[in-house]
Design a protein around this motif. Structure first.
Motif, PDB file in Angstrom:
ATOM      1  N   THR A 126     -52.334  78.231   9.930  1.00  0.00           N
ATOM      2  CA  THR A 126     -51.838  78.242  11.294  1.00  0.00           C
ATOM      3  C   THR A 126     -51.408  79.564  11.856  1.00  0.00           C
ATOM      4  O   THR A 126     -50.915  80.331  11.351  1.00  0.00           O
ATOM      5  CB  THR A 126     -50.612  77.414  11.359  1.00  0.00           C
ATOM      6  OG1 THR A 126     -50.881  75.959  10.653  1.00  0.00           O
ATOM      7  CG2 THR A 126     -49.685  77.194  12.500  1.00  0.00           C
ATOM      8  N   GLY A 127     -51.845  79.863  13.107  1.00  0.00           N
ATOM      9  CA  GLY A 127     -51.627  81.027  13.922  1.00  0.00           C
ATOM     10  C   GLY A 127     -51.786  80.690  15.212  1.00  0.00           C
ATOM     11  O   GLY A 127     -52.729  80.960  16.062  1.00  0.00           O
ATOM     12  N   LEU A 128     -50.716  80.076  15.911  1.00  0.00           N
ATOM     13  CA  LEU A 128     -50.670  79.559  17.302  1.00  0.00           C
ATOM     14  C   LEU A 128     -49.507  80.053  18.269  1.00  0.00           C
ATOM     15  O   LEU A 128     -48.214  80.457  17.570  1.00  0.00           O
ATOM     16  CB  LEU A 128     -50.350  77.889  17.125  1.00  0.00           C
ATOM     17  CG  LEU A 128     -50.480  77.364  18.459  1.00  0.00           C
ATOM     18  CD1 LEU A 128     -51.776  77.030  19.043  1.00  0.00           C
ATOM     19  CD2 LEU A 128     -49.833  75.740  18.403  1.00  0.00           C
ATOM     20  N   LEU A 129     -49.952  80.586  19.152  1.00  0.00           N
ATOM     21  CA  LEU A 129     -49.116  81.091  20.084  1.00  0.00           C
ATOM     22  C   LEU A 129     -49.195  80.162  21.536  1.00  0.00           C
ATOM     23  O   LEU A 129     -50.472  79.973  21.982  1.00  0.00           O
ATOM     24  CB  LEU A 129     -49.159  82.518  20.670  1.00  0.00           C
ATOM     25  CG  LEU A 129     -48.881  83.792  19.678  1.00  0.00           C
ATOM     26  CD1 LEU A 129     -49.484  84.597  20.099  1.00  0.00           C
ATOM     27  CD2 LEU A 129     -47.236  83.719  19.684  1.00  0.00           C
ATOM     28  N   SER A 130     -48.020  79.693  22.085  1.00  0.00           N
ATOM     29  CA  SER A 130     -48.315  78.785  23.450  1.00  0.00           C
ATOM     30  C   SER A 130     -47.062  79.185  24.246  1.00  0.00           C
ATOM     31  O   SER A 130     -45.991  79.459  23.632  1.00  0.00           O
ATOM     32  CB  SER A 130     -48.282  77.460  23.206  1.00  0.00           C
ATOM     33  OG  SER A 130     -47.094  76.990  22.624  1.00  0.00           O
ATOM     34  N   GLY A 131     -47.172  79.076  25.644  1.00  0.00           N
ATOM     35  CA  GLY A 131     -46.035  79.236  26.396  1.00  0.00           C
ATOM     36  C   GLY A 131     -46.280  78.610  27.822  1.00  0.00           C
ATOM     37  O   GLY A 131     -47.381  78.170  28.143  1.00  0.00           O
ATOM     38  N   LEU A 132     -45.252  78.479  28.442  1.00  0.00           N
ATOM     39  CA  LEU A 132     -45.284  77.902  29.845  1.00  0.00           C
ATOM     40  C   LEU A 132     -44.201  78.520  30.847  1.00  0.00           C
ATOM     41  O   LEU A 132     -43.137  78.692  30.397  1.00  0.00           O
ATOM     42  CB  LEU A 132     -44.968  76.625  29.703  1.00  0.00           C
ATOM     43  CG  LEU A 132     -44.731  75.500  31.077  1.00  0.00           C
ATOM     44  CD1 LEU A 132     -46.108  75.404  31.859  1.00  0.00           C
ATOM     45  CD2 LEU A 132     -44.291  74.239  30.749  1.00  0.00           C
ATOM     46  N   GLY A 133     -44.681  78.818  31.889  1.00  0.00           N
ATOM     47  CA  GLY A 133     -43.704  79.440  32.956  1.00  0.00           C
ATOM     48  C   GLY A 133     -43.886  78.780  34.234  1.00  0.00           C
ATOM     49  O   GLY A 133     -45.056  78.425  34.683  1.00  0.00           O
ATOM     50  N   LYS A 134     -42.822  78.578  34.814  1.00  0.00           N
ATOM     51  CA  LYS A 134     -42.728  77.732  36.208  1.00  0.00           C
ATOM     52  C   LYS A 134     -41.609  78.408  37.091  1.00  0.00           C
ATOM     53  O   LYS A 134     -40.380  78.516  36.789  1.00  0.00           O
ATOM     54  CB  LYS A 134     -42.365  76.330  36.290  1.00  0.00           C
ATOM     55  CG  LYS A 134     -43.664  75.361  35.425  1.00  0.00           C
ATOM     56  CD  LYS A 134     -43.406  73.917  35.555  1.00  0.00           C
ATOM     57  CE  LYS A 134     -44.622  73.281  35.177  1.00  0.00           C
ATOM     58  NZ  LYS A 134     -44.660  71.753  34.962  1.00  0.00           N
ATOM     59  N   VAL A 135     -41.899  78.412  38.363  1.00  0.00           N
ATOM     60  CA  VAL A 135     -41.076  78.513  39.450  1.00  0.00           C
ATOM     61  C   VAL A 135     -41.373  77.936  40.541  1.00  0.00           C
ATOM     62  O   VAL A 135     -42.544  77.512  40.885  1.00  0.00           O
ATOM     63  CB  VAL A 135     -41.192  80.249  39.957  1.00  0.00           C
ATOM     64  CG1 VAL A 135     -40.673  81.006  38.785  1.00  0.00           C
ATOM     65  CG2 VAL A 135     -42.497  80.788  40.193  1.00  0.00           C
ATOM     66  N   ALA A 136     -40.000  77.372  41.152  1.00  0.00           N
ATOM     67  CA  ALA A 136     -40.552  76.396  42.419  1.00  0.00           C
ATOM     68  C   ALA A 136     -39.458  76.683  43.331  1.00  0.00           C
ATOM     69  O   ALA A 136     -38.381  77.260  42.935  1.00  0.00           O
ATOM     70  CB  ALA A 136     -40.454  75.084  41.917  1.00  0.00           C
ATOM     71  N   TYR A 137     -39.752  76.456  44.722  1.00  0.00           N
ATOM     72  CA  TYR A 137     -38.855  76.417  45.645  1.00  0.00           C
ATOM     73  C   TYR A 137     -39.089  75.095  46.447  1.00  0.00           C
ATOM     74  O   TYR A 137     -40.290  74.715  46.935  1.00  0.00           O
ATOM     75  CB  TYR A 137     -39.129  77.820  46.669  1.00  0.00           C
ATOM     76  CG  TYR A 137     -38.344  77.789  47.816  1.00  0.00           C
ATOM     77  CD1 TYR A 137     -36.888  78.129  47.823  1.00  0.00           C
ATOM     78  CD2 TYR A 137     -38.684  77.515  48.964  1.00  0.00           C
ATOM     79  CE1 TYR A 137     -36.160  78.533  48.845  1.00  0.00           C
ATOM     80  CE2 TYR A 137     -38.109  77.148  50.156  1.00  0.00           C
ATOM     81  CZ  TYR A 137     -36.676  77.979  49.935  1.00  0.00           C
ATOM     82  OH  TYR A 137     -35.962  77.798  51.257  1.00  0.00           O
TER      83      TYR A 137
END
Length: 658
Positions: free
Chosen positions: A219-230
């Motif tokens: 196992t060698g996993l990187l994950s990410g999520l970024g959100k901005v809202a107006y």
């Protein structure tokens, strides 16, 4: 068949008497539970659709696609490695479905030995599947349906009345000594909101039920999520999201095969698969009259590098895509109309470091689609959905050859409440899919394309379903068929750029469920038969189309002890022997695919004194079954050692929310 039906009845009896079950959520198998109510209604009445909401995801705590869809007998996922898992809906491979993430089209046909859509389920708040018949607004290429993944928002995580929050989660899996750390921060400030999520997982090779190492299963996993809202006071909402998953580890030389006997290649090599998705969305959260718009502009890309000391080998697929639509209120319902587009490309960069030949090539396709989909309630007891779309495609081959084509698609489906307890539904569709791009790693810059262009793929789908409920019991049944004509199946050979095949998938699904105040049990059964060019399917000929599935039984049971903050549950998958197989090398019947039974259980505890703390323990593959998933490549070939699933494992997790 008699044996299969009796198993369902017996399993149901055992499940009810065992009575380990969960909350009072709806237990119907089709559909299960979904997003917000208005979004549900917008999807239409079709009995071939199901969805998983945040409660389903929290209960299953999925680490990969197999965990995500366990409990859904008509959905199969092959391979024990997330980097090479492929999704099959009603037996049809996901390349033939319209797959979106937050509304962004996914062009992920990167390599037939790899996953089509590598995704971290921890990022998700909901998944909706339309099997076979899909709406015209599902997007282009919905030949055998659609799969829509939706990632988490601030509303899904932030407690009411708070402006800031977050969580830290630590997980451990004993099979492979896998440690996973994930953390998230989110909040609101005035009209703005923001969310950040990051996950890292690391571990050794896993073992199957015979305590044999599964090749390349680290196992060698990187994950990410970024959100901005107006969101303005007027209701105008603007959201920008960025989601990424990266898998970088030693894998089998062919990432979906344990060992291939014959070719003199190394046993393993490093695979780095990187998928990214950027989406901008505009909506009006306070629509009035005829103004209810949605605009999505997106970019998605998947890159794979599996170079060795002997060669550089890189592939890339990407898509610039968007949708501009408006939902119009009409008598007894709505009509959604608009335009969508995509500009897709696939690219191969292969360069020999030992004096061999190089190959660098690209295929591209652009498409503009016009669509309209009506969703109506003509009477109190009926729902009707129908729509059409026109697509205009330009295709450019690896040799620069350009062709243009266009086609029409249409669908109709409806549901009628025969009584307060019985609903019947059905639907049909014809879909024009244009020319599918080849995968990156077989592109040949010397391909010879037909003068008149490659024949566009088309599909015909049909289904009929019955859903019943009597008190706390529900019973469901569905029959379906999908026919693909002229589906593109190219190979690297210079003359094989335009190869096509015909595929058929047909079968039926049955379900029974029972719920009580604090829990539920449900049992599902699917019998799926697939053919390619009139012959029983095999996982090699069908690598872009289908794989042998056969008969699958799923059982899920959960019980809540709310007073004690405790939840316990169990699930099982029982796959029956499949004898209808085919070996394309010999042109004769292949070996039978063996049966297997897998059982899992979990307990989850939220202490009353610390309601922001969640502890969970799970035992997967309790009886240490040694098996390869029915949808895994190569089980019917004597020269292939398929990738087995992990043996027994203990999973522990601790999440602290603040």
């Amino acid at each position: 068949m008699s044996r299969s039906v009796s198993v369902i009845v017996i399993s149901t009896g055992l499940g009810v008497s065992g009575a380990l079950a969960q909350d009072a959520d709806p237990i119907e198998l089709d559909p299960i539970s979904v997003e917000a109510e208005d979004e549900l209604e917008a999807e239409g009445p079709t009995g071939n659709a199901f969805a998983l909401d945040s409660e389903d995801l929290a209960r299953r705590n999925p680490a990969d696609l197999q965990d995500l869809f366990k409990g859904e007998p008509s959905v199969a996922v092959g391979s024990s490695l997330p980097v090479s898992q492929k999704l099959y809906v009603n037996g049809v491979e996901e390349n033939n479905l319209a797959v979106t993430i937050d509304g962004s089209r996914q062009n992920n046909k990167i390599f037939h030995h790899n996953a089509t859509t590598l995704i971290d389920p921890a990022l998700l708040k909901a998944v909706r599947v339309e099997a076979g018949v899909a709406g015209a607004d599902a997007g282009p290429g919905a030949l055998a349906g659609s799969v829509a993944f939706e990632t988490r928002d601030v509303d899904d995580l932030l407690e009411p009345g708070l402006s800031f929050g977050g969580f830290i989660k630590q997980e451990y899996d004993s099979n492979g000594d896998i440690f996973t750390t994930s953390t998230s921060l989110y909040g609101r400030s005035g009209n703005f909101e923001y969310l950040g999520y990051f996950k890292y997982a690391d571990g050794n090779e896993r073992e199957d039920g015979d305590n044999v190492d599964i090749t390349g299963s680290g196992t060698g996993l990187l994950s990410g999520l970024g959100k901005v809202a107006y969101e303005a006071e007027t209701g105008d909402r603007f959201e920008l999201s960025y989601e990424r998953v990266n898998d970088d580890e030693i894998r089998p030389y062919r990432a979906n095969i344990g060992v291939l006997v014959g070719p003199s290649t190394p046993l393993t090599r490093n695979y780095e698969l990187d998928r990214q998705n950027v989406t901008f969305t505009y909506t009006d959260e306070t629509p009035t009259g005829w103004w209810d718009p949605k605009i999505t502009l997106a970019y998605s890309t998947t890159d794979l590098d599996n170079s060795t000391d002997d060669f550089i080998s890189r592939g890339e697929t990407d898509s610039v895509n968007g949708v501009i639509q408006n939902r119009f209120p009409v008598h007894s319902g709505t009509v959604t109309a608009g335009v969508d587009f995509y500009s897709d490309s696939v690219e191969l960069d292969f360069r020999s470091l030992t004096g061999g030949s190089d190959d660098i090539g690209t295929e591209e396709a652009q498409n503009i689609g016009l669509f309209a989909q009506a969703r109506l309630e003509p009477t109190d007891r009926s729902r009707l959905s129908f729509g059409a779309r026109a697509d205009f495609q330009e295709f450019q081959g690896a040799n620069g050859n350009e062709t243009k084509d266009a086609g029409l698609s249409g669908n109709v489906s409806g549901a009628f409440d025969v009584t307060d307890n019985v609903t019947i539904s059905g639907g049909a569709s014809h879909v024009w899919g244009g020319v599918a791009l080849a995968e990156s790693f077989i592109i040949n810059s010397n391909w010879i394309y037909p003068t008149g262009g490659i024949t566009p793929v088309t599909a015909n789908n049909i289904f009929f379903a019955v859903d019943t409920s009597f008190g706390d019991w529900s019973f469901d049944g569905k029959i379906f068929r999908t026919n693909l004509s002229n589906a593109r199946v190219p190979t690297f050979n210079v003359n094989n750029a335009a190869l096509t095949a015909d595929m058929r998938s047909e079968g039926f699904e049955l379900g029974v469920g029972h719920r009580w105040e604090s829990g539920f049990v449900r049992v599902g059964y699917a019998n799926i038969d697939t053919t390619i060019n009139g012959q029983p399917s095999d996982s090699d000929t069908g690598r872009y189309l289908t794989t042998p599935i056969g008969e699958v039984i799923t059982i899920e049971v959960v019980q809540d002890f709310e007073r004690h903050g405790l939840r316990i549950g169990a699930d099982a998958e029982i796959v029956l022997e499949e004898t209808n197989t085919f070996n394309p090398t010999t042109g004769a019947a292949g070996p039978a695919l063996p049966s297997y039974e897998v059982f899992n259980a979990f307990v989850e505890y939220k202490p009353k004194a610390w309601d922001n703390l969640t502890l969970r323990a799970a035992v997967n593959n309790i009886f240490d079954e040694t098996y390869a998933s029915r949808a895994t490549y190569g089980r019917e070939f004597s020269n292939v050692t398929p990738l087995n699933e992990p043996g027994r494992s203990l999973q522990l997790s601790l999440q602290y929310t603040f």
